[in-house]
Design a protein around this motif. Structure first.
Motif, PDB file in Angstrom:
ATOM      1  N   ALA A 136      40.583  46.029  25.460  1.00  0.00           N
ATOM      2  CA  ALA A 136      42.010  45.711  25.334  1.00  0.00           C
ATOM      3  C   ALA A 136      42.458  45.156  26.896  1.00  0.00           C
ATOM      4  N   ALA A 137      41.716  45.309  27.885  1.00  0.00           N
ATOM      5  CA  ALA A 137      42.095  44.773  29.435  1.00  0.00           C
ATOM      6  C   ALA A 137      41.795  43.338  29.119  1.00  0.00           C
ATOM      7  N   GLN A 138      40.766  42.787  28.646  1.00  0.00           N
ATOM      8  CA  GLN A 138      40.549  41.496  28.440  1.00  0.00           C
ATOM      9  C   GLN A 138      41.368  40.770  27.496  1.00  0.00           C
ATOM     10  N   LEU A 139      41.948  41.275  26.467  1.00  0.00           N
ATOM     11  CA  LEU A 139      42.846  40.749  25.736  1.00  0.00           C
ATOM     12  C   LEU A 139      44.266  40.785  26.410  1.00  0.00           C
ATOM     13  N   ALA A 140      44.698  41.707  27.046  1.00  0.00           N
ATOM     14  CA  ALA A 140      45.886  41.676  27.752  1.00  0.00           C
ATOM     15  C   ALA A 140      45.810  40.458  29.261  1.00  0.00           C
ATOM     16  N   ALA A 141      44.662  40.526  29.561  1.00  0.00           N
ATOM     17  CA  ALA A 141      44.436  39.292  30.948  1.00  0.00           C
ATOM     18  C   ALA A 141      44.578  38.127  30.084  1.00  0.00           C
ATOM     19  N   ASN A 142      44.257  37.751  29.014  1.00  0.00           N
ATOM     20  CA  ASN A 142      44.543  36.466  28.429  1.00  0.00           C
ATOM     21  C   ASN A 142      45.600  36.012  28.083  1.00  0.00           C
TER      22      ASN A 142
END
Length: 141
Positions: free
Chosen positions: A56-62
């Motif tokens: 979820a953090a990786q998706l939000a960062a992208n």
């Protein structure tokens, strides 16, 4: 009587068989949990939770990087971002609202750090023309 004959004539008792089986089971579990990658159900649940949070953090960062670089003042914001000390960049991103999405009270946990890391190596976006589209770069053949 030779060693081979003694070996062939040996008949273990039930107690020897029982403790041999117990020892083999314990040794198998030690090897499995230590080097075989076995985990308990609780550990597997914790690992799954952590993997979900990281995804979820990786998706939000992208999404954060995309929103940051697509903003009308992206070049100025990126220059301002790169002037900020490296340990404060996640706060800059978080305070700017790029990792807080609609209907959320707070940013996605861990996304600001990942977004800041990606933005640190980002190039300034191309200026958009009057139609709102960025000019195409010419390719060299």
């Amino acid at each position: 009587m030779s060693v081979g004959e003694s070996w062939n004539a040996y008949r273990p008792s039930k107690a020897i068989w029982f403790w041999s089986c117990v020892g083999a089971a314990v040794l198998t579990m030690i090897v499995g949990f230590s080097w075989g990658g076995w985990v308990t159900g609780g550990t597997a649940a914790k690992q799954a939770q952590a993997a979900g949070q990281h995804a979820a953090a990786q998706l939000a960062a992208n999404i954060c990087v995309n929103r940051f670089l697509k903003a009308p003042d992206a070049a100025a914001k990126l220059a301002e971002f790169k002037k900020v000390d490296s340990w404060k960049r996640d706060s800059f991103v978080s305070d700017g609202g790029w990792v807080t999405f609609a209907k959320m009270d707070k940013p996605v946990s861990g996304a600001a750090e990942l977004c800041a890391d990606q933005l640190a190596s980002a190039e300034a976006p191309l200026a958009a023309d009057a139609t709102g589209t960025a000019p195409q770069q010419e390719s060299v053949n």
